[in-house]
Design an enzyme around this catalytic site. Structure first.
Site, mmCIF file in Angstrom:
data_model
loop_
_atom_site.group_PDB
_atom_site.id
_atom_site.type_symbol
_atom_site.label_atom_id
_atom_site.label_comp_id
_atom_site.label_asym_id
_atom_site.label_seq_id
_atom_site.Cartn_x
_atom_site.Cartn_y
_atom_site.Cartn_z
ATOM 1 C CB VAL A 62 9.500 8.281 -1.445
ATOM 2 C CG1 VAL A 62 8.754 8.635 -2.728
ATOM 3 C CG2 VAL A 62 10.722 9.171 -1.284
ATOM 4 C CB CYS A 63 4.172 6.771 -0.160
ATOM 5 S SG CYS A 63 3.181 8.147 0.436
ATOM 6 N NE ARG A 64 -1.849 7.426 -4.976
ATOM 7 C CZ ARG A 64 -2.685 8.408 -5.318
ATOM 8 N NH1 ARG A 64 -2.496 9.063 -6.448
ATOM 9 N NH2 ARG A 64 -3.699 8.723 -4.551
ATOM 10 C CG MET A 90 6.604 8.600 -6.178
ATOM 11 S SD MET A 90 8.260 9.220 -6.586
ATOM 12 C CE MET A 90 8.329 8.888 -8.357
#
Length: 98
Positions: A62-64, A90
């Site tokens: 997961v990242c932005r 996200m």
């Protein structure tokens, strides 16, 4: 590279599945809000912390927005890990945040 949408991750969590999520964002980004139960390993430290991960465990990165987690997914895949990139990151997440 295997991919999963943020919505699919959210549905699996809401269905009671125990997922192994690794958030590769920076400390301030994670402090601003993250999915409950994540493991935080900033992308820049990933190669130094792979010993903390288990090659028999599937992970979701997961990242932005999905870019850094895509890099992390490719790197871990090349090291023999079972990893999937959460597309949209996200920015696409609509579930609970801590």
């Amino acid at each position: 590279m295997k991919e999963i949408t943020a919505k699919e991750v959210q549905q699996r969590i809401e269905n009671g599945e125990k997922l192994n999520l690794i958030d590769v964002r920076e400390v301030d980004e994670v402090q601003a809000g993250h999915i409950p139960g994540i493991t935080h390993i900033p992308l820049g430290l990933l190669e130094f912390r792979t010993h903390e991960l288990d090659k028999d465990t599937p992970y979701i990165m997961v990242c932005r927005s999905g870019g850094r987690s895509g890099q992390a997914t490719q790197y871990l895949q090349s090291q023999g890990f079972d990893v999937t990139n959460m597309t949209g990151g996200m920015l696409s997440w609509e579930g609970k945040v801590e």
